[in-house]
Design a protein around this motif. Structure first.
Motif, PDB file in Angstrom:
ATOM      1  N   GLU A 180       3.610  13.403 -13.451  1.00 51.20           N
ATOM      2  CA  GLU A 180       2.368  12.651 -13.305  1.00 51.20           C
ATOM      3  C   GLU A 180       2.648  11.163 -13.490  1.00 51.20           C
ATOM      4  O   GLU A 180       3.341  10.757 -14.408  1.00 51.20           O
ATOM      5  CB  GLU A 180       1.332  13.134 -14.323  1.00 51.20           C
ATOM      6  CG  GLU A 180       0.877  14.567 -14.079  1.00 51.20           C
ATOM      7  CD  GLU A 180      -0.223  15.003 -15.035  1.00 51.20           C
ATOM      8  OE1 GLU A 180      -0.631  14.178 -15.876  1.00 51.20           O
ATOM      9  OE2 GLU A 180      -0.665  16.163 -14.935  1.00 51.20           O
ATOM     10  N   GLY A 181       2.097  10.396 -12.561  1.00 49.97           N
ATOM     11  CA  GLY A 181       2.306   8.957 -12.585  1.00 49.97           C
ATOM     12  C   GLY A 181       3.483   8.502 -11.744  1.00 49.97           C
ATOM     13  O   GLY A 181       3.678   7.300 -11.532  1.00 49.97           O
ATOM     14  N   GLU A 182       4.283   9.453 -11.236  1.00 47.56           N
ATOM     15  CA  GLU A 182       5.459   9.103 -10.436  1.00 47.56           C
ATOM     16  C   GLU A 182       5.031   8.573  -9.066  1.00 47.56           C
ATOM     17  O   GLU A 182       4.172   9.139  -8.398  1.00 47.56           O
ATOM     18  CB  GLU A 182       6.351  10.329 -10.260  1.00 47.56           C
ATOM     19  CG  GLU A 182       7.593  10.061  -9.427  1.00 47.56           C
ATOM     20  CD  GLU A 182       8.468  11.295  -9.281  1.00 47.56           C
ATOM     21  OE1 GLU A 182       9.410  11.260  -8.476  1.00 47.56           O
ATOM     22  OE2 GLU A 182       8.200  12.291  -9.982  1.00 47.56           O
ATOM     23  N   ILE A 183       5.638   7.489  -8.633  1.00 48.94           N
ATOM     24  CA  ILE A 183       5.344   6.897  -7.317  1.00 48.94           C
ATOM     25  C   ILE A 183       6.118   7.665  -6.247  1.00 48.94           C
ATOM     26  O   ILE A 183       7.337   7.830  -6.350  1.00 48.94           O
ATOM     27  CB  ILE A 183       5.728   5.410  -7.283  1.00 48.94           C
ATOM     28  CG1 ILE A 183       4.915   4.625  -8.315  1.00 48.94           C
ATOM     29  CG2 ILE A 183       5.522   4.833  -5.884  1.00 48.94           C
ATOM     30  CD1 ILE A 183       5.335   3.174  -8.452  1.00 48.94           C
ATOM     31  N   VAL A 184       5.410   8.144  -5.218  1.00 49.58           N
ATOM     32  CA  VAL A 184       6.054   8.909  -4.155  1.00 49.58           C
ATOM     33  C   VAL A 184       6.151   8.131  -2.848  1.00 49.58           C
ATOM     34  O   VAL A 184       6.929   8.485  -1.967  1.00 49.58           O
ATOM     35  CB  VAL A 184       5.299  10.234  -3.910  1.00 49.58           C
ATOM     36  CG1 VAL A 184       5.335  11.111  -5.145  1.00 49.58           C
ATOM     37  CG2 VAL A 184       3.863   9.982  -3.476  1.00 49.58           C
ATOM     38  N   GLU A 185       5.355   7.052  -2.724  1.00 51.02           N
ATOM     39  CA  GLU A 185       5.358   6.300  -1.469  1.00 51.02           C
ATOM     40  C   GLU A 185       4.706   4.936  -1.670  1.00 51.02           C
ATOM     41  O   GLU A 185       3.745   4.816  -2.443  1.00 51.02           O
ATOM     42  CB  GLU A 185       4.605   7.069  -0.371  1.00 51.02           C
ATOM     43  CG  GLU A 185       4.525   6.368   0.964  1.00 51.02           C
ATOM     44  CD  GLU A 185       5.831   6.431   1.760  1.00 51.02           C
ATOM     45  OE1 GLU A 185       6.788   7.073   1.257  1.00 51.02           O
ATOM     46  OE2 GLU A 185       5.894   5.856   2.847  1.00 51.02           O
ATOM     47  N   VAL A 186       5.249   3.937  -1.000  1.00 52.13           N
ATOM     48  CA  VAL A 186       4.624   2.616  -0.964  1.00 52.13           C
ATOM     49  C   VAL A 186       4.431   2.243   0.496  1.00 52.13           C
ATOM     50  O   VAL A 186       5.403   2.138   1.256  1.00 52.13           O
ATOM     51  CB  VAL A 186       5.487   1.548  -1.673  1.00 52.13           C
ATOM     52  CG1 VAL A 186       4.834   0.179  -1.516  1.00 52.13           C
ATOM     53  CG2 VAL A 186       5.656   1.893  -3.144  1.00 52.13           C
ATOM     54  N   GLN A 187       3.181   2.089   0.910  1.00 49.98           N
ATOM     55  CA  GLN A 187       2.839   1.760   2.283  1.00 49.98           C
ATOM     56  C   GLN A 187       2.598   0.257   2.395  1.00 49.98           C
ATOM     57  O   GLN A 187       1.894  -0.328   1.593  1.00 49.98           O
ATOM     58  CB  GLN A 187       1.581   2.523   2.703  1.00 49.98           C
ATOM     59  CG  GLN A 187       1.713   4.028   2.701  1.00 49.98           C
ATOM     60  CD  GLN A 187       2.318   4.566   3.979  1.00 49.98           C
ATOM     61  OE1 GLN A 187       2.172   3.977   5.048  1.00 49.98           O
ATOM     62  NE2 GLN A 187       3.000   5.698   3.882  1.00 49.98           N
ATOM     63  N   GLY A 188       3.147  -0.353   3.428  1.00 47.52           N
ATOM     64  CA  GLY A 188       2.899  -1.768   3.637  1.00 47.52           C
ATOM     65  C   GLY A 188       4.118  -2.465   4.201  1.00 47.52           C
ATOM     66  O   GLY A 188       5.175  -1.849   4.379  1.00 47.52           O
ATOM     67  N   PRO A 189       3.999  -3.765   4.516  1.00 47.09           N
ATOM     68  CA  PRO A 189       2.810  -4.608   4.260  1.00 47.09           C
ATOM     69  C   PRO A 189       1.743  -4.479   5.344  1.00 47.09           C
ATOM     70  O   PRO A 189       2.053  -4.148   6.484  1.00 47.09           O
ATOM     71  CB  PRO A 189       3.413  -6.012   4.264  1.00 47.09           C
ATOM     72  CG  PRO A 189       4.564  -5.905   5.229  1.00 47.09           C
ATOM     73  CD  PRO A 189       5.139  -4.521   5.044  1.00 47.09           C
ATOM     74  N   PHE A 190       0.480  -4.780   4.970  1.00 50.87           N
ATOM     75  CA  PHE A 190      -0.650  -4.784   5.886  1.00 50.87           C
ATOM     76  C   PHE A 190      -1.377  -6.118   5.778  1.00 50.87           C
ATOM     77  O   PHE A 190      -1.399  -6.752   4.711  1.00 50.87           O
ATOM     78  CB  PHE A 190      -1.624  -3.643   5.556  1.00 50.87           C
ATOM     79  CG  PHE A 190      -1.000  -2.281   5.641  1.00 50.87           C
ATOM     80  CD1 PHE A 190      -0.866  -1.649   6.863  1.00 50.87           C
ATOM     81  CD2 PHE A 190      -0.541  -1.635   4.500  1.00 50.87           C
ATOM     82  CE1 PHE A 190      -0.290  -0.382   6.948  1.00 50.87           C
ATOM     83  CE2 PHE A 190       0.030  -0.380   4.573  1.00 50.87           C
ATOM     84  CZ  PHE A 190       0.167   0.252   5.804  1.00 50.87           C
ATOM     85  N   GLU A 191      -1.985  -6.498   6.884  1.00 50.83           N
ATOM     86  CA  GLU A 191      -2.678  -7.777   6.892  1.00 50.83           C
ATOM     87  C   GLU A 191      -4.023  -7.695   6.183  1.00 50.83           C
ATOM     88  O   GLU A 191      -4.500  -8.691   5.642  1.00 50.83           O
ATOM     89  CB  GLU A 191      -2.881  -8.250   8.333  1.00 50.83           C
ATOM     90  CG  GLU A 191      -1.575  -8.578   9.059  1.00 50.83           C
ATOM     91  CD  GLU A 191      -1.810  -9.065  10.480  1.00 50.83           C
ATOM     92  OE1 GLU A 191      -2.992  -9.071  10.892  1.00 50.83           O
ATOM     93  OE2 GLU A 191      -0.837  -9.440  11.150  1.00 50.83           O
ATOM     94  N   THR A 192      -4.649  -6.504   6.212  1.00 54.07           N
ATOM     95  CA  THR A 192      -5.966  -6.355   5.589  1.00 54.07           C
ATOM     96  C   THR A 192      -5.968  -5.209   4.593  1.00 54.07           C
ATOM     97  O   THR A 192      -5.150  -4.280   4.681  1.00 54.07           O
ATOM     98  CB  THR A 192      -7.054  -6.094   6.647  1.00 54.07           C
ATOM     99  OG1 THR A 192      -6.810  -4.827   7.277  1.00 54.07           O
ATOM    100  CG2 THR A 192      -7.061  -7.189   7.709  1.00 54.07           C
ATOM    101  N   GLU A 193      -6.899  -5.267   3.666  1.00 54.66           N
ATOM    102  CA  GLU A 193      -7.037  -4.218   2.665  1.00 54.66           C
ATOM    103  C   GLU A 193      -7.479  -2.906   3.306  1.00 54.66           C
ATOM    104  O   GLU A 193      -7.044  -1.823   2.891  1.00 54.66           O
ATOM    105  CB  GLU A 193      -8.050  -4.657   1.612  1.00 54.66           C
ATOM    106  CG  GLU A 193      -8.228  -3.660   0.472  1.00 54.66           C
ATOM    107  CD  GLU A 193      -9.183  -4.156  -0.581  1.00 54.66           C
ATOM    108  OE1 GLU A 193      -9.515  -3.368  -1.497  1.00 54.66           O
ATOM    109  OE2 GLU A 193      -9.618  -5.323  -0.497  1.00 54.66           O
ATOM    110  N   THR A 194      -8.327  -3.011   4.335  1.00 52.44           N
ATOM    111  CA  THR A 194      -8.810  -1.814   5.029  1.00 52.44           C
ATOM    112  C   THR A 194      -7.665  -1.041   5.670  1.00 52.44           C
ATOM    113  O   THR A 194      -7.607   0.190   5.605  1.00 52.44           O
ATOM    114  CB  THR A 194      -9.838  -2.200   6.103  1.00 52.44           C
ATOM    115  OG1 THR A 194     -10.922  -2.889   5.499  1.00 52.44           O
ATOM    116  CG2 THR A 194     -10.363  -0.958   6.820  1.00 52.44           C
ATOM    117  N   SER A 195      -6.746  -1.764   6.284  1.00 58.65           N
ATOM    118  CA  SER A 195      -5.592  -1.121   6.919  1.00 58.65           C
ATOM    119  C   SER A 195      -4.736  -0.397   5.892  1.00 58.65           C
ATOM    120  O   SER A 195      -4.240   0.708   6.133  1.00 58.65           O
ATOM    121  CB  SER A 195      -4.750  -2.158   7.666  1.00 58.65           C
ATOM    122  OG  SER A 195      -5.484  -2.756   8.710  1.00 58.65           O
TER     123      SER A 195
END
Length: 213
Positions: free
Chosen positions: A156-171
């Motif tokens: 629990e709490g382990e990071i499995v993925e980091v998505q980005g970078p994105f230009e907008t918060e919605t994306s």
């Protein structure tokens, strides 16, 4: 990932299922046409006064090699069909789509199987179907057991993925949502996302919230 990209991804998945079903339909129809062409000719020489069991025995004895070929082809085809139906249920459970479409695909394959039963070989085809279904079910259970063992590697709490970078918060939110919806271990590992901004770009950090026991 924009909304248009998400929709494109979903449409691609739907087209893939339809395309795969199209291939199965061609295989089933081709098999049934060839089988019943052979069956009609071979059945002509069977004494119709015999009981069902004797008809079956004489039918197989007189056409042993051809019968074995059709049994083998049916076993292969029905096994592939069970695997395809399993993945249909799996994708529907992870990413629900049109229930009508799912029922249509199931009924279509059920029709092909039913058409295989309405002949003297029907009993044998039924037995092959049961055996094939049992094998696929056993393999699925083994796979689930292995997945459950792999889930123990997460914390629990382990990071499995980091998505980005994105230009907008919605994306960033849409990309994180898509990843979480298509997560392979969705049934046992519950994910959560956290957005953050860095160098004028947005990122989505996806981590394990809880692990279901």
């Amino acid at each position: 990932m924009t909304k248009e990209q998400v929709e494109k991804h979903q449409n691609k998945g739907f087209r893939y299922r339809v395309f795969t079903e199209g291939i199965f339909s061609i295989l089933w129809i081709g098999y049934l046409i060839m089988f019943y062409s052979y069956y009609k000719e071979a059945y002509f020489y069977i004494d119709k006064r015999l009981s069902f069991l004797y008809k079956l025995l004489f039918f197989i004895n007189d056409n042993l090699r051809t019968s074995l070929v059709y049994f083998l082809l049916y076993g292969l085809l029905i096994t592939l069909t069970f695997v395809f139906l399993y993945f249909l249920f799996l994708t529907y459970k992870k990413k629900p789509y049109s229930k009508t479409g799912l029922v249509t695909l199931i009924c279509l394959n059920a029709l092909y199987v039913f058409l295989s039963f309405i002949n003297i070989y029907g009993v044998i085809f039924f037995i092959i179907t049961i055996l094939s279904g049992s094998i696929v079910y056993a393999l699925v259970m083994v796979g689930k057991k292995e997945d459950a063992e792999e889930d123990m590697d997460y914390e629990e709490g382990e990071i499995v993925e980091v998505q980005g970078p994105f230009e907008t918060e919605t994306s960033a939110q849409q990309a994180a949502r898509l990843f979480m919806e298509t997560w392979q271990k969705k049934e046992t590992v519950v994910l959560e996302k956290e957005l953050y901004k860095e160098d004028n770009n947005y990122y989505a950090e996806i981590y394990v919230e809880t692990i279901k026991k």
